[in-house]
Design a protein around this motif. Structure first.
Motif, PDB file in Angstrom:
ATOM      1  N   ASN A  66      29.049  71.297  48.166  1.00  0.00           N
ATOM      2  CA  ASN A  66      28.822  69.954  48.173  1.00  0.00           C
ATOM      3  C   ASN A  66      29.035  69.172  49.387  1.00  0.00           C
ATOM      4  OD1 ASN A  66      31.483  70.389  47.562  1.00  0.00           O
ATOM      5  ND2 ASN A  66      31.857  68.718  46.416  1.00  0.00           N
ATOM      6  N   TRP A  67      30.263  69.214  50.104  1.00  0.00           N
ATOM      7  CA  TRP A  67      30.844  68.674  51.196  1.00  0.00           C
ATOM      8  C   TRP A  67      30.187  69.188  52.473  1.00  0.00           C
ATOM      9  CZ3 TRP A  67      32.059  64.058  51.690  1.00  0.00           C
ATOM     10  CH2 TRP A  67      32.758  63.204  50.673  1.00  0.00           C
ATOM     11  N   THR A  68      29.585  70.367  52.470  1.00  0.00           N
ATOM     12  CA  THR A  68      29.057  70.950  53.553  1.00  0.00           C
ATOM     13  C   THR A  68      27.547  70.447  53.705  1.00  0.00           C
ATOM     14  OG1 THR A  68      28.547  72.932  52.417  1.00  0.00           O
ATOM     15  CG2 THR A  68      30.445  73.058  53.780  1.00  0.00           C
ATOM     16  N   ALA A  69      27.100  69.780  52.696  1.00  0.00           N
ATOM     17  CA  ALA A  69      25.767  69.137  52.760  1.00  0.00           C
ATOM     18  C   ALA A  69      25.829  67.886  53.721  1.00  0.00           C
ATOM     19  CB  ALA A  69      25.128  68.944  51.270  1.00  0.00           C
ATOM     20  N   GLY A  70      26.351  68.020  54.816  1.00  0.00           N
ATOM     21  CA  GLY A  70      26.272  66.939  55.759  1.00  0.00           C
ATOM     22  C   GLY A  70      25.199  66.273  56.207  1.00  0.00           C
ATOM     23  N   TRP A  71      23.964  66.910  55.860  1.00  0.00           N
ATOM     24  CA  TRP A  71      22.979  66.445  56.282  1.00  0.00           C
ATOM     25  C   TRP A  71      22.302  65.453  55.450  1.00  0.00           C
ATOM     26  CZ3 TRP A  71      19.671  66.468  51.820  1.00  0.00           C
ATOM     27  CH2 TRP A  71      20.169  67.379  50.894  1.00  0.00           C
ATOM     28  N   ILE A  72      22.882  65.129  54.140  1.00  0.00           N
ATOM     29  CA  ILE A  72      22.779  63.795  53.390  1.00  0.00           C
ATOM     30  C   ILE A  72      22.989  62.626  54.042  1.00  0.00           C
ATOM     31  CG2 ILE A  72      23.679  62.530  51.433  1.00  0.00           C
ATOM     32  CD1 ILE A  72      24.141  65.418  49.884  1.00  0.00           C
ATOM     33  N   ALA A  73      24.155  62.399  54.974  1.00  0.00           N
ATOM     34  CA  ALA A  73      24.419  60.870  55.613  1.00  0.00           C
ATOM     35  C   ALA A  73      23.251  60.832  56.430  1.00  0.00           C
ATOM     36  CB  ALA A  73      25.518  61.131  56.278  1.00  0.00           C
ATOM     37  N   PRO A  74      22.831  61.686  57.576  1.00  0.00           N
ATOM     38  CA  PRO A  74      21.544  61.082  58.512  1.00  0.00           C
ATOM     39  C   PRO A  74      20.349  60.964  57.691  1.00  0.00           C
ATOM     40  CG  PRO A  74      22.210  63.418  58.684  1.00  0.00           C
ATOM     41  CD  PRO A  74      23.203  62.866  58.012  1.00  0.00           C
ATOM     42  N   LEU A  75      19.953  61.702  56.592  1.00  0.00           N
ATOM     43  CA  LEU A  75      18.732  61.641  55.757  1.00  0.00           C
ATOM     44  C   LEU A  75      18.835  60.315  55.369  1.00  0.00           C
ATOM     45  CD1 LEU A  75      16.079  62.616  54.898  1.00  0.00           C
ATOM     46  CD2 LEU A  75      17.468  63.676  52.917  1.00  0.00           C
ATOM     47  N   VAL A  76      19.782  59.817  54.406  1.00  0.00           N
ATOM     48  CA  VAL A  76      19.996  58.467  53.720  1.00  0.00           C
ATOM     49  C   VAL A  76      19.959  57.425  54.710  1.00  0.00           C
ATOM     50  CG1 VAL A  76      21.413  57.184  52.487  1.00  0.00           C
ATOM     51  CG2 VAL A  76      21.138  59.328  52.043  1.00  0.00           C
ATOM     52  N   LEU A  77      20.691  57.691  55.792  1.00  0.00           N
ATOM     53  CA  LEU A  77      20.720  56.391  56.983  1.00  0.00           C
ATOM     54  C   LEU A  77      19.544  56.321  57.678  1.00  0.00           C
ATOM     55  CD1 LEU A  77      24.221  57.172  58.366  1.00  0.00           C
ATOM     56  CD2 LEU A  77      23.730  55.382  57.043  1.00  0.00           C
ATOM     57  N   TRP A  78      18.429  57.238  57.781  1.00  0.00           N
ATOM     58  CA  TRP A  78      17.275  57.401  58.319  1.00  0.00           C
ATOM     59  C   TRP A  78      16.324  56.400  57.577  1.00  0.00           C
ATOM     60  CZ3 TRP A  78      14.926  60.889  62.271  1.00  0.00           C
ATOM     61  CH2 TRP A  78      13.648  60.729  62.668  1.00  0.00           C
ATOM     62  N   TRP A  79      16.312  56.652  56.270  1.00  0.00           N
ATOM     63  CA  TRP A  79      15.600  55.914  55.459  1.00  0.00           C
ATOM     64  C   TRP A  79      16.018  54.410  55.295  1.00  0.00           C
ATOM     65  CZ3 TRP A  79      10.582  56.993  54.819  1.00  0.00           C
ATOM     66  CH2 TRP A  79      10.128  58.127  55.222  1.00  0.00           C
ATOM     67  N   LEU A  80      17.400  54.417  55.152  1.00  0.00           N
ATOM     68  CA  LEU A  80      17.921  52.981  55.124  1.00  0.00           C
ATOM     69  C   LEU A  80      17.295  52.064  56.422  1.00  0.00           C
ATOM     70  CD1 LEU A  80      19.696  51.005  53.792  1.00  0.00           C
ATOM     71  CD2 LEU A  80      21.500  51.818  55.268  1.00  0.00           C
ATOM     72  N   PHE A  81      17.430  52.706  57.407  1.00  0.00           N
ATOM     73  CA  PHE A  81      17.103  52.083  58.607  1.00  0.00           C
ATOM     74  C   PHE A  81      15.458  51.652  58.683  1.00  0.00           C
ATOM     75  CE2 PHE A  81      20.556  53.409  61.707  1.00  0.00           C
ATOM     76  CZ  PHE A  81      21.412  52.709  60.810  1.00  0.00           C
ATOM     77  N   LYS A  82      14.723  52.662  57.931  1.00  0.00           N
ATOM     78  CA  LYS A  82      13.320  52.365  57.958  1.00  0.00           C
ATOM     79  C   LYS A  82      12.766  51.384  56.884  1.00  0.00           C
ATOM     80  CE  LYS A  82      10.328  55.869  58.127  1.00  0.00           C
ATOM     81  NZ  LYS A  82       9.678  55.519  59.230  1.00  0.00           N
TER      82      LYS A  82
END
Length: 620
Positions: free
Chosen positions: A176-192
């Motif tokens: 679960n915690w090594t899935a650090g790709w979640i943060a940039p993916l969520v932030l990307w679409w938050l900015f979009k």
């Protein structure tokens, strides 16, 4: 919302290169960074890849067994049906609320073909490796799109974020915690969400992402939402960005509304199960004051770094898996100096971004210290803001030291900004560039990660692998390895996992490694595993400490009641058993079982004791 600096005047005057050439360079850069990230991830996990069936992450056998189990459970529900968020095949008859655990349902479904063909052991190490590589690559893409003007800068920041000490530490067993790709993916679409005319599409995509990521890393998703919200609010309140934020507000709110609808629809049942389903609980089985970050930890080095190899170690973490900051003194100083230099050279728009980063990072650093300040291994009496949050919903289920992982993203952005300064070809070379570049090396080389430590674990017994167990218990019946499955002795859970991955007949097990209610009922304080019965504690105590008690008729009567509660029809003891951190006393388990249950049968490579309901154990 772009947090990147505007192009310089000279850059604007220069003729733009052909689109085809630009696209080819971009793809080449992406492939290079992806290859480097995958290579580093494979380097870290190569000890598990060498022999995935018998090698295990040293010191965290239990977590690896749990994630292998949930990967196998994904195969089980696809083949035989069932509830992805609740099951009684483990901890029978009470069951386990998987929505309140880390059920990684999306991974379990996506990797089901790998689990069927190669086993959950291979699926585990594959997910772990791809998590690490994917985190670095996702942060690289995010920084390249939203932050930097130079892809090398984005690569530096991305690789730092993907392989920061905190995430390498969590690679000791945590899918679960090594899935650090979640943060940039969520932030990307938050900015979009601010894109005009696309609020419906962008909101729906973000909602789907939140729905999928909830099952992978709910705690990390919670932290990402908090950090993203703090950053956006602070950035929007700056005088220079306030007009832009005001113009974007209607579109963003509309997109967030769609996000809420889509995510709410996808998560309605999982959230119900998490908060109100059977076997739910309040908080966790972990003490939040113990799992709080030490102030000195930010300036120290984690175990799996070059600095630790050189002897600059520490003992400031709750355990080796929770070294969530440990950036080292040079990197902390570099971040401070880089921030000051960036601030001095920034225009008002860039300063708004830096201010939002500083406030977000400072807030999460403060919260990571937990309810009371800890320094150099000692807890003080100084209360901190987290004391006001620790009993609130969601916060009561979080471990405060993990909030330090938010600073990985903050530091990654600052490093990318600073690297942009060093690599800016439009600037006249500055005499301070060389020392600044040297400071980068001095700060980052010591935290270069070392491969994960691994150990040997007991191989799957033929009794399980060949299906011999089916002679002793019907399909859907209950059988258990000795000692019963627990976080410190998880073999029994592994044997069930491997059976589920192969399909066919299936058995249930008592106990297991999971989070559940303290006394077995709903709405109670959380604990690790099931409440202990006298009989399972008898075997676990023998395995952990080599203690063999004098068995009397009262013990046998208690065992009869416990066996009836679990519905156990047989127990077995393999020739090899694995503990979490030490050798288990197999002979003590065998002696205890023989005194309690009588002489065993030798079947394949295990000893088996049949259980007949209603009969005193020793009378068998």
């Amino acid at each position: 919302m772009s947090v990147a600096a505007p192009a310089t005047e000279s850059a604007e005057d220069r003729p733009a290169p052909p689109v085809e050439a630009t696209t080819a360079r971009r793809r080449r850069s992406h492939l290079i960074v992806a290859a480097v990230a995958l290579g580093l991830a494979a380097y870290l996990t190569h000890g598990l890849w060498a022999q995935p069936y018998t090698h295990v992450i040293a010191g965290n056998v239990g977590d690896q067994a749990f994630f292998e189990w949930v990967l196998s459970y994904g195969v089980h529900i696809l083949r035989d049906g069932g509830d992805p968020f609740f099951t009684t095949v483990m901890n029978t008859p009470a069951g386990v609320n998987l929505a309140a655990n880390t059920s990684i349902t999306v991974y379990a479904v996506l990797f089901a073909p790998v689990t069927i063909l190669a086993g959950p052991q291979v699926s585990f190490v594959a997910v772990l490796t791809l998590n690490l590589a994917g985190s670095a690559f996702a942060w690289y893409l995010f920084l390249d799109r939203w932050v930097t003007r130079n892809r090398i800068s984005a690569a530096i920041g991305g690789l730092f974020c993907g392989f920061a000490p905190g995430f390498v530490s969590h690679a000791n067993g945590h899918l679960n915690w090594t899935a650090g790709w979640i943060a940039p993916l969520v932030l990307w679409w938050l900015f979009k969400l601010r894109e005009e005319g696309r609020w419906l599409r962008n909101g729906a995509i973000l909602g789907a992402i939140l729905g999928a990521c909830f099952t992978i890393a709910a705690e990390g998703l919670f932290f990402t939402a908090l950090a993203g919200g703090v950053f956006v609010v602070v950035w929007s309140l700056a005088a220079v960005t306030r007009p832009e934020a005001r113009r974007a507000l209607p579109t963003v709110l509309a997109g967030l509304g769609v996000t809420a609808v889509v995510a709410g629809a996808l998560l309605a049942y999982p959230l119900y199960m998490h908060f109100a389903g059977p076997q739910t609980f309040a908080g966790t089985g972990f003490n939040q004051r113990h799992y709080a970050e030490d102030v000195a930890a930010y300036f120290s080095y984690s175990d799996r770094t070059l600095a630790a190899l050189a002897g600059v170690g520490n003992n400031l973490a709750a355990n080796p898996t929770e070294q969530t900051s440990f950036f080292g003194l040079p990197l902390m100083l570099l971040i401070i100096v880089a921030f000051v230099l960036l601030w001095r050279r920034a225009d008002p728009g860039r300063r708004a971004t830096l201010r939002a980063l500083a406030i977000t990072g400072g807030l999460f650093m403060l919260l990571s210290f937990g309810p009371r300040l800890r320094f150099n291994g000692n807890e003080t009496d100084i209360p901190l803001p987290y004391a006001l949050l620790q009993r609130l919903p969601l916060f009561d289920s979080a471990l405060p030291l993990r909030l330090a992982l938010v600073l990985v993203g903050v530091f990654g952005v600052v490093l990318a900004f600073a690297a942009d300064l060093l690599l800016d070809r439009e600037e006249v070379p500055h005499p301070g560039h060389a020392p600044f570049a040297a400071a980068f090396a001095f700060a980052l080389i010591p935290i270069f990660p070392l491969p994960l430590l691994w150990a040997e674990r007991a191989p799957e017994p033929k009794f399980i692998a060949d299906g011999t167990w089916e002679k002793f218990v019907p399909d859907g019946g209950t059988i258990s390895a000795l000692p019963f499955a627990a976080n410190v002795a998880a073999d029994g859970q592994r044997w069930q996992a491997y059976t589920m991955a192969r399909g066919g007949k299936q058995f249930r097990i008592p106990d297991g490694y999971f989070l559940g209610p303290e006394a077995g009922g709903a709405d109670e304080k959380g604990r690790i595993g099931a409440p202990a019965h006298r009989t399972d504690w008898l075997f676990l105590r023998a395995a952990l400490y080599g203690y063999v008690p004098e068995i009397d008729n009262w013990d046998r009567a208690q065992a009869r009641a416990d066996f009836q509660y679990w519905g156990i029809e047989a127990v077995f003891l393999p020739d090899e058993i694995t503990g979490s951190e030490s050798i288990l006393f197999r002979s003590a388990v065998e002696i205890s079982a023989t005194q309690l249950l009588g002489p065993p049968e030798r079947v394949d490579d295990v000893l088996v004791w049949r259980i007949r309901p209603g009969v005193d154990p020793i009378d068998r």
